[in-house]
Design a protein around this motif. Structure first.
Motif, PDB file in Angstrom:
ATOM      1  N   ALA A 131      12.050   6.117 -10.237  1.00  0.00           N
ATOM      2  CA  ALA A 131      10.958   6.265  -8.719  1.00  0.00           C
ATOM      3  C   ALA A 131      11.055   7.696  -8.677  1.00  0.00           C
ATOM      4  O   ALA A 131       9.751   9.035  -8.688  1.00  0.00           O
ATOM      5  CB  ALA A 131      11.655   6.051  -7.846  1.00  0.00           C
ATOM      6  N   SER A 138       6.568   5.777 -13.137  1.00  0.00           N
ATOM      7  CA  SER A 138       6.830   5.469 -11.005  1.00  0.00           C
ATOM      8  C   SER A 138       6.388   4.996 -10.528  1.00  0.00           C
ATOM      9  O   SER A 138       4.831   5.215 -10.585  1.00  0.00           O
ATOM     10  CB  SER A 138       7.820   6.877 -10.840  1.00  0.00           C
ATOM     11  N   ALA A 139       6.617   4.693  -9.521  1.00  0.00           N
ATOM     12  CA  ALA A 139       5.520   3.893  -8.242  1.00  0.00           C
ATOM     13  C   ALA A 139       6.439   3.905  -7.321  1.00  0.00           C
ATOM     14  O   ALA A 139       6.409   3.659  -5.896  1.00  0.00           O
ATOM     15  CB  ALA A 139       5.045   2.311  -8.853  1.00  0.00           C
ATOM     16  N   GLY A 140       7.193   5.549  -7.139  1.00  0.00           N
ATOM     17  CA  GLY A 140       7.938   5.583  -5.899  1.00  0.00           C
ATOM     18  C   GLY A 140       9.221   4.383  -5.293  1.00  0.00           C
ATOM     19  O   GLY A 140       9.448   3.969  -5.868  1.00  0.00           O
ATOM     20  N   ALA A 187       6.330  -2.708  -9.601  1.00  0.00           N
ATOM     21  CA  ALA A 187       5.614  -1.864 -10.679  1.00  0.00           C
ATOM     22  C   ALA A 187       5.910  -2.122 -11.669  1.00  0.00           C
ATOM     23  O   ALA A 187       5.189  -2.163 -13.179  1.00  0.00           O
ATOM     24  CB  ALA A 187       5.346  -0.977  -9.907  1.00  0.00           C
ATOM     25  N   LEU A 205       5.990  -5.734 -13.275  1.00  0.00           N
ATOM     26  CA  LEU A 205       4.617  -5.886 -12.931  1.00  0.00           C
ATOM     27  C   LEU A 205       4.359  -6.009 -14.858  1.00  0.00           C
ATOM     28  O   LEU A 205       3.650  -6.573 -15.366  1.00  0.00           O
ATOM     29  CB  LEU A 205       3.298  -5.682 -12.120  1.00  0.00           C
ATOM     30  N   GLU A 206       4.674  -4.192 -14.747  1.00  0.00           N
ATOM     31  CA  GLU A 206       4.429  -3.718 -16.398  1.00  0.00           C
ATOM     32  C   GLU A 206       4.575  -4.982 -17.765  1.00  0.00           C
ATOM     33  O   GLU A 206       4.502  -5.476 -18.473  1.00  0.00           O
ATOM     34  CB  GLU A 206       4.816  -2.575 -16.097  1.00  0.00           C
ATOM     35  N   CYS A 248       5.818 -14.129 -11.758  1.00  0.00           N
ATOM     36  CA  CYS A 248       5.120 -13.815 -10.213  1.00  0.00           C
ATOM     37  C   CYS A 248       3.903 -14.523 -10.116  1.00  0.00           C
ATOM     38  O   CYS A 248       2.945 -14.369 -10.901  1.00  0.00           O
ATOM     39  CB  CYS A 248       5.244 -12.666 -11.743  1.00  0.00           C
ATOM     40  N   GLY A 297       2.282 -12.408  -7.683  1.00  0.00           N
ATOM     41  CA  GLY A 297       1.186 -11.382  -6.978  1.00  0.00           C
ATOM     42  C   GLY A 297       1.411 -10.863  -5.850  1.00  0.00           C
ATOM     43  O   GLY A 297       2.945 -11.104  -5.386  1.00  0.00           O
ATOM     44  N   LEU A 298       1.258  -9.317  -5.727  1.00  0.00           N
ATOM     45  CA  LEU A 298       1.313  -9.264  -4.530  1.00  0.00           C
ATOM     46  C   LEU A 298       0.379  -9.637  -3.447  1.00  0.00           C
ATOM     47  O   LEU A 298      -0.272 -10.232  -3.607  1.00  0.00           O
ATOM     48  CB  LEU A 298       0.665  -7.241  -4.550  1.00  0.00           C
ATOM     49  N   TYR A 355       6.879  -3.549  -1.684  1.00  0.00           N
ATOM     50  CA  TYR A 355       6.019  -2.236  -2.677  1.00  0.00           C
ATOM     51  C   TYR A 355       5.936  -1.749  -2.317  1.00  0.00           C
ATOM     52  O   TYR A 355       6.578  -1.363  -1.553  1.00  0.00           O
ATOM     53  CB  TYR A 355       5.167  -4.099  -2.850  1.00  0.00           C
ATOM     54  N   LEU A 356       4.502  -1.532  -1.917  1.00  0.00           N
ATOM     55  CA  LEU A 356       4.131  -0.316  -1.237  1.00  0.00           C
ATOM     56  C   LEU A 356       3.255  -0.084   0.137  1.00  0.00           C
ATOM     57  O   LEU A 356       2.847  -1.524   0.359  1.00  0.00           O
ATOM     58  CB  LEU A 356       3.022   0.819  -2.127  1.00  0.00           C
ATOM     59  N   ASP A 357       3.760   0.048   1.177  1.00  0.00           N
ATOM     60  CA  ASP A 357       3.402   0.123   2.915  1.00  0.00           C
ATOM     61  C   ASP A 357       3.743  -1.163   3.199  1.00  0.00           C
ATOM     62  O   ASP A 357       4.772  -1.642   3.188  1.00  0.00           O
ATOM     63  CB  ASP A 357       1.825  -0.158   2.413  1.00  0.00           C
ATOM     64  N   PHE A 398       6.099  10.320  -8.896  1.00  0.00           N
ATOM     65  CA  PHE A 398       4.423   9.486  -8.416  1.00  0.00           C
ATOM     66  C   PHE A 398       4.078  10.346  -7.102  1.00  0.00           C
ATOM     67  O   PHE A 398       2.360   9.527  -7.114  1.00  0.00           O
ATOM     68  CB  PHE A 398       5.582   8.122  -7.013  1.00  0.00           C
ATOM     69  N   GLN A 435       1.004   2.768 -10.787  1.00  0.00           N
ATOM     70  CA  GLN A 435       1.345   3.096 -11.151  1.00  0.00           C
ATOM     71  C   GLN A 435       1.047   4.260 -11.534  1.00  0.00           C
ATOM     72  O   GLN A 435      -0.099   4.671 -12.146  1.00  0.00           O
ATOM     73  CB  GLN A 435       1.356   2.210 -13.395  1.00  0.00           C
ATOM     74  N   LEU A 436       2.251   5.144 -11.916  1.00  0.00           N
ATOM     75  CA  LEU A 436       1.816   6.415 -12.195  1.00  0.00           C
ATOM     76  C   LEU A 436       3.130   6.695 -13.850  1.00  0.00           C
ATOM     77  O   LEU A 436       3.795   6.258 -14.091  1.00  0.00           O
ATOM     78  CB  LEU A 436       2.575   7.503 -11.664  1.00  0.00           C
ATOM     79  N   HIS A 443      -2.923  -5.293 -16.970  1.00  0.00           N
ATOM     80  CA  HIS A 443      -2.809  -6.274 -15.575  1.00  0.00           C
ATOM     81  C   HIS A 443      -4.205  -7.009 -15.258  1.00  0.00           C
ATOM     82  O   HIS A 443      -3.962  -7.493 -15.001  1.00  0.00           O
ATOM     83  CB  HIS A 443      -3.020  -4.480 -14.399  1.00  0.00           C
TER      84      HIS A 443
END
Lengths: 260, 400
Positions: free
Chosen positions: A85, A137-139, A145, A148-149, A202, A204-205, A249-251, B144, B161-162, B180
């Motif tokens: 991160a 990074s995805a924080g 993330a 997923l990659e 996986c 998914g989101l 994940y985010l939010d 990020f 992704q960053l 993706h």
């Protein structure tokens, strides 16, 4: 849906040096000892190279070595996804301290260690790994993330991949201004074949809340380091259970995965 | 695996040549460099440094939206300025309307993020050595920061992704986005990269004795290092049927040198692997590539290694050039900047020269252009190689 087989795991947490030590704690058979993270000493790196590295680099390489050893796959054969991160915050502190001085005394080693892909570079050299490698990074979503990659690479290439997630606690000067309070690293080798430690799918989101851990001390660690967002998955793998999990994940989003 | 049919439906760049595509295209046509003697304020007041830079005009006046003010730093100002050129953010809004915000991925590259904020904060520490209260690590300097700012500004909530692999960062975004989309995790992607001037890279490359005191001259016998630039670039990657016109993404390749942290493999082994993988993925022979936009940083060892690599894959007949003499080395934005330059070459049938270069070093034999060449082009390649031995190569095909 992307499916993979977990072939090997690595972990370094405060008080726990490796995956074998972590197993009884993650199963709830023993309490988490806590304490400080003992930074691994990667065996692939010659001593003269190791001296040039930082704790973050050694943490990433140490857990990567564990995962490869358990998987029984030569590190040179694995594509890599490095997920962190905040990157090497100790180097940021040293670099910016040097730049605050009139002579700007940055060393060449300090400068090349400052790139986010420094752990990936040292790993490639040490392991003679010439496969594709990325550093992301995805924080707070960095582990999900990275997963997923890794899974999308595995799906596209039908080849094994090494995922490493790691962050070190912020150094003193930066600690009041950021989020990472504990050091933690983990790694997993994922492969397209059928035989391995466990199956991972996986889904998914989606919207939702991240899965939590039964033991409160693990929950504290999960929230103190973005790489430790892997803990719900690692705990399920340690118990050998089938489970559907939601990784942060985010939010308001989570990454849904199925293990078993 | 070959890539699915994807196109760059929209793209934009901003750099030392100006804001937006037209400024870059005009400067490329006119042979006008954007480099200037170092006039980046934080360095002017510090230890003297003799070099030229590629600075973007007007960043000091850029204001982030109030809701995202915590993300204010030079890098995100440059990102915002970049997104506002060539109708790019409007094109993202149209795409969002059509596909839904959750089905659009965001893949961005940067090398140094907003480190200028941390450099400045350390210079302003109080008597106890504490950083100023308003300083925010995660929103500005954290890796990020750029992607976090852009996803909120663009209103996207798909996979994000960053990528930060030094100078290959914003070429690798295309590979991650393609994977993706192929895996069904999103239906389209915004890709790009932003890197901005800071003391870390100026003094850091100086510590490695890789900074040139003159405008850089890739492949020249007298070349002696890089000029650091800054830039922003973005593209929308969509499936062919939905994207209308725009160059096609035909292939990409990624590899690791496994050699040295800051010097490429002397025979260009990793670069060869990346270029060959891109060709294999595109299903093309080397002879099918009409033009290569080189990484061409202008350091003695980088250009020599890339020359070896290009000769090994293509021989000495494929026209190629480095455009670093126009923009400087924009580091984490180099991949997107030069991919867009390669797209402009395709669109206009125009291969730019290697600006500033007078005489090529004897023994470097790749087909490096010292004069522009006009010729219809079908397929072009762009190369980016970075610290840590991170290599990436991309192939674009002509629209239609």
């Amino acid at each position: 849906m992307i499916q993979a087989t977990v072939m090997g795991l690595g972990l370094a947490a405060p008080g726990l040096d490796d995956w074998a030590q972590a197993l009884p704690c993650l199963r709830g058979e023993q309490p988490w000892p806590g304490g400080a993270l003992s930074v691994p000493s990667p065996t692939l790196l010659p001593a003269n190279e190791r001296r040039r590295t930082t704790p973050l680099i050694r943490l990433a390489m140490g857990v990567a070595e564990q995962a490869c050893a358990q998987a029984g796959i030569a590190p040179a054969e694995l594509a890599c996804v490095f997920a962190s991160a905040e990157g090497d915050t100790l180097i940021v502190e040293r670099l910016c301290e040097a730049l605050s001085l009139p002579e700007k005394p940055i060393s060449p080693t300090q400068f090349h260690n400052s790139v986010h892909n420094a752990p990936a570079g040292y790993w490639a050299i040490a392991a003679q790994a010439r496969q594709p490698s990325t550093s992301i990074s995805a924080g707070p979503a960095s582990f999900a993330a990275g997963l997923l990659e890794a899974l999308s690479y595995l799906q596209a290439e039908q080849a094994p991949v090494l995922l490493i997630a790691y962050d070190t606690a912020l150094p003193l000067s930066l600690a009041p201004h950021g989020d990472v309070q504990q050091s933690f690293g983990c790694a997993m080798v994922l492969a397209p074949q059928d035989e391995g430690l466990a199956q991972l799918a996986c889904l998914g989101l989606a919207s939702g809340k991240p899965s939590t851990l039964a033991q409160p001390e693990w929950e504290v660690l999960r929230r103190a380091n973005p790489a430790a967002e892997a803990l719900p998955l690692l705990a399920a793998l340690a118990r050998g259970e089938s489970a559907q999990l939601a990784l942060r994940y985010l939010d308001e989003a989570v990454l849904q995965v199925q293990v078993g | 695996m070959p890539v699915q049919a994807l196109r760059l439906s929209h793209y934009t760049v901003s750099n030392a040549l100006g804001h937006g595509l037209a400024a870059s295209w005009q400067a490329l046509r006119e042979g006008r460099s954007g480099l200037r003697p170092l006039d980046y304020a934080p360095v002017l007041s510090g230890r003297p440094l003799q070099t030229w830079i590629g600075r973007v005009e007007g960043l000091e006046a850029v204001c982030l939206p109030p809701a995202l003010a915590d993300y204010d730093c030079r890098n995100n100002r440059l990102a915002l300025l970049g997104l506002q050129q060539d109708g790019f953010e409007q094109a993202v809004a149209v795409l969002r309307e059509r596909l839904g915000a959750a089905r659009i991925g965001l893949f961005l590259g940067t090398s140094t993020s907003g480190i200028e904020e941390t450099e400045s904060a350390f210079a302003r520490r109080d008597a106890q050595g504490c950083l100023p209260a308003g300083y925010r690590y995660r929103q500005t300097q954290g890796p990020f920061s750029l992607a976090d700012f852009c996803r909120q500004y663009l209103g996207l909530c798909g996979p994000v992704q960053l990528i930060s692999t030094a100078c290959s960062s914003s070429l690798k975004v295309f590979a991650a986005a393609e994977r993706h989309i192929a895996a069904g995790l999103c239906d389209a992607a915004v890709v790009g990269g932003v890197d901005s001037l800071c003391q870390s890279t100026l003094y850091g490359f100086n510590s490695l004795e890789l900074i040139s005191a003159e405008p850089c001259r890739p492949w020249d016998a007298q070349r002696n290092g890089i000029n650091i630039g800054e830039g922003a670039g973005f593209a929308i990657l969509q499936r062919s049927g939905e994207a209308g016109q725009g160059p096609r993404l035909l292939g990409y390749g990624e590899s690791s040198d496994a050699w040295h942290m800051s010097t490429p493999h002397p025979e260009g082994d990793g670069a060869v692997a990346a270029m060959q993988q891109a060709l294999a993925r595109a299903g093309l022979e080397a002879s099918a590539i009409d033009y290569i936009n080189l990484h061409g940083t202008s350091t003695p060892s980088n250009d020599r290694a890339e020359d070896r690599a290009v000769l090994r894959v293509f021989g000495n007949n494929t026209p190629c050039s480095s455009t670093k003499g126009w923009t400087g080395h924009t580091l984490g934005a180099a991949g997107i900047t030069e991919t867009v330059f390669a797209a402009l070459a395709l669109e206009h049938g125009y291969m730019p020269q290697t600006l500033n270069t007078r005489s090529i070093e004897p023994g470097l034999d790749a087909g490096v252009l010292l004069h522009p060449r006009e010729q219809s082009l079908q397929t072009v390649m762009s190369n980016s190689f970075g610290f840590g031995g991170s290599n990436a190569s991309l192939i674009l095909g002509r629209a239609g």
